[in-house]
Write a protein that holds these residues in place. Structure first.
Motif, PDB file in Angstrom:
ATOM      1  N   THR A  25     -16.451  40.380 -25.521  1.00  0.00           N
ATOM      2  CA  THR A  25     -15.355  39.188 -24.999  1.00  0.00           C
ATOM      3  C   THR A  25     -15.819  38.764 -23.431  1.00  0.00           C
ATOM      4  OG1 THR A  25     -13.920  39.720 -26.451  1.00  0.00           O
ATOM      5  CG2 THR A  25     -12.982  38.542 -24.719  1.00  0.00           C
ATOM      6  N   LEU A  26     -15.903  40.003 -22.636  1.00  0.00           N
ATOM      7  CA  LEU A  26     -16.581  39.505 -21.189  1.00  0.00           C
ATOM      8  C   LEU A  26     -17.476  38.756 -21.096  1.00  0.00           C
ATOM      9  CD1 LEU A  26     -16.098  39.860 -18.061  1.00  0.00           C
ATOM     10  CD2 LEU A  26     -17.429  42.119 -18.430  1.00  0.00           C
ATOM     11  N   ILE A  27     -18.773  39.050 -21.967  1.00  0.00           N
ATOM     12  CA  ILE A  27     -20.220  38.378 -21.893  1.00  0.00           C
ATOM     13  C   ILE A  27     -19.802  36.906 -22.406  1.00  0.00           C
ATOM     14  CG2 ILE A  27     -22.185  38.188 -23.059  1.00  0.00           C
ATOM     15  CD1 ILE A  27     -22.461  41.204 -22.573  1.00  0.00           C
ATOM     16  N   ARG A  28     -19.050  36.662 -23.434  1.00  0.00           N
ATOM     17  CA  ARG A  28     -18.725  35.374 -24.055  1.00  0.00           C
ATOM     18  C   ARG A  28     -18.062  34.683 -22.920  1.00  0.00           C
ATOM     19  NH1 ARG A  28     -13.923  34.209 -28.392  1.00  0.00           N
ATOM     20  NH2 ARG A  28     -14.271  32.176 -28.775  1.00  0.00           N
ATOM     21  N   THR A  29     -17.179  35.179 -22.257  1.00  0.00           N
ATOM     22  CA  THR A  29     -16.439  34.534 -21.186  1.00  0.00           C
ATOM     23  C   THR A  29     -17.325  33.969 -20.065  1.00  0.00           C
ATOM     24  OG1 THR A  29     -14.295  35.516 -21.946  1.00  0.00           O
ATOM     25  CG2 THR A  29     -14.424  34.590 -19.730  1.00  0.00           C
ATOM     26  N   CYS A  30     -18.046  35.174 -19.836  1.00  0.00           N
ATOM     27  CA  CYS A  30     -19.042  34.551 -18.545  1.00  0.00           C
ATOM     28  C   CYS A  30     -19.834  33.409 -18.873  1.00  0.00           C
ATOM     29  CB  CYS A  30     -19.906  35.692 -18.255  1.00  0.00           C
ATOM     30  SG  CYS A  30     -19.003  37.055 -17.132  1.00  0.00           S
ATOM     31  N   VAL A  31     -20.357  33.485 -20.114  1.00  0.00           N
ATOM     32  CA  VAL A  31     -21.243  32.479 -20.636  1.00  0.00           C
ATOM     33  C   VAL A  31     -20.502  30.911 -20.458  1.00  0.00           C
ATOM     34  CG1 VAL A  31     -22.399  31.361 -22.762  1.00  0.00           C
ATOM     35  CG2 VAL A  31     -22.909  33.952 -21.960  1.00  0.00           C
ATOM     36  N   ILE A  32     -19.437  31.077 -21.105  1.00  0.00           N
ATOM     37  CA  ILE A  32     -18.571  29.835 -21.015  1.00  0.00           C
ATOM     38  C   ILE A  32     -18.250  29.372 -19.696  1.00  0.00           C
ATOM     39  CG2 ILE A  32     -15.990  28.992 -21.606  1.00  0.00           C
ATOM     40  CD1 ILE A  32     -16.119  30.819 -24.023  1.00  0.00           C
ATOM     41  N   LEU A  33     -17.959  30.200 -18.579  1.00  0.00           N
ATOM     42  CA  LEU A  33     -17.717  29.903 -17.501  1.00  0.00           C
ATOM     43  C   LEU A  33     -18.753  29.274 -16.607  1.00  0.00           C
ATOM     44  CD1 LEU A  33     -15.838  30.031 -14.805  1.00  0.00           C
ATOM     45  CD2 LEU A  33     -16.839  32.067 -14.417  1.00  0.00           C
ATOM     46  N   LEU A  34     -20.014  29.825 -16.764  1.00  0.00           N
ATOM     47  CA  LEU A  34     -21.392  28.901 -16.384  1.00  0.00           C
ATOM     48  C   LEU A  34     -21.496  27.773 -17.037  1.00  0.00           C
ATOM     49  CD1 LEU A  34     -23.600  32.333 -16.403  1.00  0.00           C
ATOM     50  CD2 LEU A  34     -22.398  31.133 -14.339  1.00  0.00           C
ATOM     51  N   VAL A  35     -21.476  27.757 -18.486  1.00  0.00           N
ATOM     52  CA  VAL A  35     -21.510  26.287 -18.933  1.00  0.00           C
ATOM     53  C   VAL A  35     -20.613  25.548 -18.383  1.00  0.00           C
ATOM     54  CG1 VAL A  35     -21.658  25.231 -21.353  1.00  0.00           C
ATOM     55  CG2 VAL A  35     -22.965  27.227 -20.905  1.00  0.00           C
ATOM     56  N   LEU A  36     -19.422  25.676 -18.470  1.00  0.00           N
ATOM     57  CA  LEU A  36     -18.539  24.653 -17.972  1.00  0.00           C
ATOM     58  C   LEU A  36     -18.434  24.531 -16.569  1.00  0.00           C
ATOM     59  CD1 LEU A  36     -15.034  25.814 -20.001  1.00  0.00           C
ATOM     60  CD2 LEU A  36     -16.373  23.749 -20.305  1.00  0.00           C
ATOM     61  N   ALA A  37     -18.913  25.256 -15.792  1.00  0.00           N
ATOM     62  CA  ALA A  37     -19.010  24.997 -14.316  1.00  0.00           C
ATOM     63  C   ALA A  37     -20.065  23.967 -14.306  1.00  0.00           C
ATOM     64  CB  ALA A  37     -19.464  26.195 -13.533  1.00  0.00           C
ATOM     65  N   ALA A  38     -21.305  24.148 -14.818  1.00  0.00           N
ATOM     66  CA  ALA A  38     -22.452  23.244 -14.820  1.00  0.00           C
ATOM     67  C   ALA A  38     -22.108  22.051 -15.351  1.00  0.00           C
ATOM     68  CB  ALA A  38     -23.515  24.011 -15.752  1.00  0.00           C
ATOM     69  N   LEU A  39     -21.321  21.918 -16.505  1.00  0.00           N
ATOM     70  CA  LEU A  39     -20.777  20.711 -16.964  1.00  0.00           C
ATOM     71  C   LEU A  39     -19.921  19.985 -15.959  1.00  0.00           C
ATOM     72  CD1 LEU A  39     -20.701  18.773 -19.544  1.00  0.00           C
ATOM     73  CD2 LEU A  39     -18.674  20.034 -19.951  1.00  0.00           C
ATOM     74  N   VAL A  40     -19.119  20.556 -15.348  1.00  0.00           N
ATOM     75  CA  VAL A  40     -18.087  19.724 -14.336  1.00  0.00           C
ATOM     76  C   VAL A  40     -18.931  19.255 -13.149  1.00  0.00           C
ATOM     77  CG1 VAL A  40     -16.327  20.572 -12.768  1.00  0.00           C
ATOM     78  CG2 VAL A  40     -16.172  20.978 -15.026  1.00  0.00           C
ATOM     79  N   MET A  41     -19.919  20.003 -12.644  1.00  0.00           N
ATOM     80  CA  MET A  41     -20.705  19.704 -11.614  1.00  0.00           C
ATOM     81  C   MET A  41     -21.624  18.549 -11.961  1.00  0.00           C
ATOM     82  SD  MET A  41     -19.798  21.426  -9.256  1.00  0.00           S
ATOM     83  CE  MET A  41     -18.861  22.948  -8.476  1.00  0.00           C
ATOM     84  N   VAL A  42     -22.221  18.582 -12.816  1.00  0.00           N
ATOM     85  CA  VAL A  42     -23.352  17.683 -13.424  1.00  0.00           C
ATOM     86  C   VAL A  42     -22.624  16.161 -13.632  1.00  0.00           C
ATOM     87  CG1 VAL A  42     -24.497  16.538 -15.223  1.00  0.00           C
ATOM     88  CG2 VAL A  42     -25.065  18.951 -14.270  1.00  0.00           C
ATOM     89  N   LEU A  43     -21.259  16.320 -14.334  1.00  0.00           N
ATOM     90  CA  LEU A  43     -20.477  15.175 -14.482  1.00  0.00           C
ATOM     91  C   LEU A  43     -19.500  14.696 -13.329  1.00  0.00           C
ATOM     92  CD1 LEU A  43     -19.466  15.671 -18.306  1.00  0.00           C
ATOM     93  CD2 LEU A  43     -21.436  14.356 -17.153  1.00  0.00           C
ATOM     94  N   ASP A  44     -19.691  15.618 -12.110  1.00  0.00           N
ATOM     95  CA  ASP A  44     -18.748  15.057 -10.963  1.00  0.00           C
ATOM     96  C   ASP A  44     -17.561  15.106 -11.301  1.00  0.00           C
ATOM     97  OD1 ASP A  44     -18.994  14.591  -8.129  1.00  0.00           O
ATOM     98  OD2 ASP A  44     -18.965  12.501  -8.522  1.00  0.00           O
ATOM     99  N   LYS A  45     -16.904  16.094 -11.830  1.00  0.00           N
ATOM    100  CA  LYS A  45     -15.583  16.141 -12.229  1.00  0.00           C
ATOM    101  C   LYS A  45     -14.627  17.022 -11.394  1.00  0.00           C
ATOM    102  CE  LYS A  45     -15.656  14.405 -16.896  1.00  0.00           C
ATOM    103  NZ  LYS A  45     -15.048  14.775 -18.242  1.00  0.00           N
ATOM    104  N   TRP A  46     -15.528  17.968 -10.335  1.00  0.00           N
ATOM    105  CA  TRP A  46     -15.050  18.841  -9.620  1.00  0.00           C
ATOM    106  C   TRP A  46     -13.728  18.509  -8.884  1.00  0.00           C
ATOM    107  CZ3 TRP A  46     -13.963  23.763  -9.244  1.00  0.00           C
ATOM    108  CH2 TRP A  46     -13.596  24.439  -8.145  1.00  0.00           C
TER     109      TRP A  46
END
Length: 142
Positions: free
Chosen positions: A36-57
């Protein structure tokens, strides 16, 4: 072309189904909490990249306190759900665990009535009852 809520909901259901299959395969030889920790880390990285790329931060401290409180509570509930789900998948069959997990559909309807003031009509309650019945049928031992 913009997709409506039903398209997003169907995609969500499809990805949730894949989650059960991929998790069951990935849990072999791994502790469920660590998985679950590994899954959560992957989700965090993907969502952080998505928010940054889409300029939603946005600065989270600029958000309304009430929104932050409910988002934190939602995150805690999500984490607890994931921990329980992965443990159940580790111990049981995906085809039995996933339907019981979908009992959340029934609980959401009940909680929406109690806490959000929503009022499903008769057809809505029939559908909710059928989901509950389906969960019961699918969770019975073979």
């Amino acid at each position: 072309m913009s997709m409506g809520w039903i398209h997003w909901a169907l995609l969500s259901a499809s990805f949730a189904a894949l989650t059960a299959i991929f998790a069951k395969l990935g849990l072999q030889g791994i502790d469920s909490d660590y998985a679950t920790l590994i899954r959560t880390c992957v989700i965090l990285l993907v969502l952080a990249a998505l928010v940054m790329v889409l300029d939603k931060w946005r600065n989270p401290f600029d958000l309304p306190a009430r929104s932050l409180l409910y988002l934190v509570l939602s995150a805690l509930a999500t984490g607890a759900s994931w921990l329980c789900y992965f443990r159940a998948l580790k111990l049981g069959e995906a085809s039995q665990v996933a339907p019981i997990d979908k009992l959340s559909v029934v609980l959401v309807a009940i909680f929406a009535v109690l806490f959000l003031g929503e009022r499903p009509d008769a057809r809505g309650w029939l559908g909710i009852a059928l989901v509950a019945l389906g969960v019961l049928v699918l969770s019975l031992k073979r």
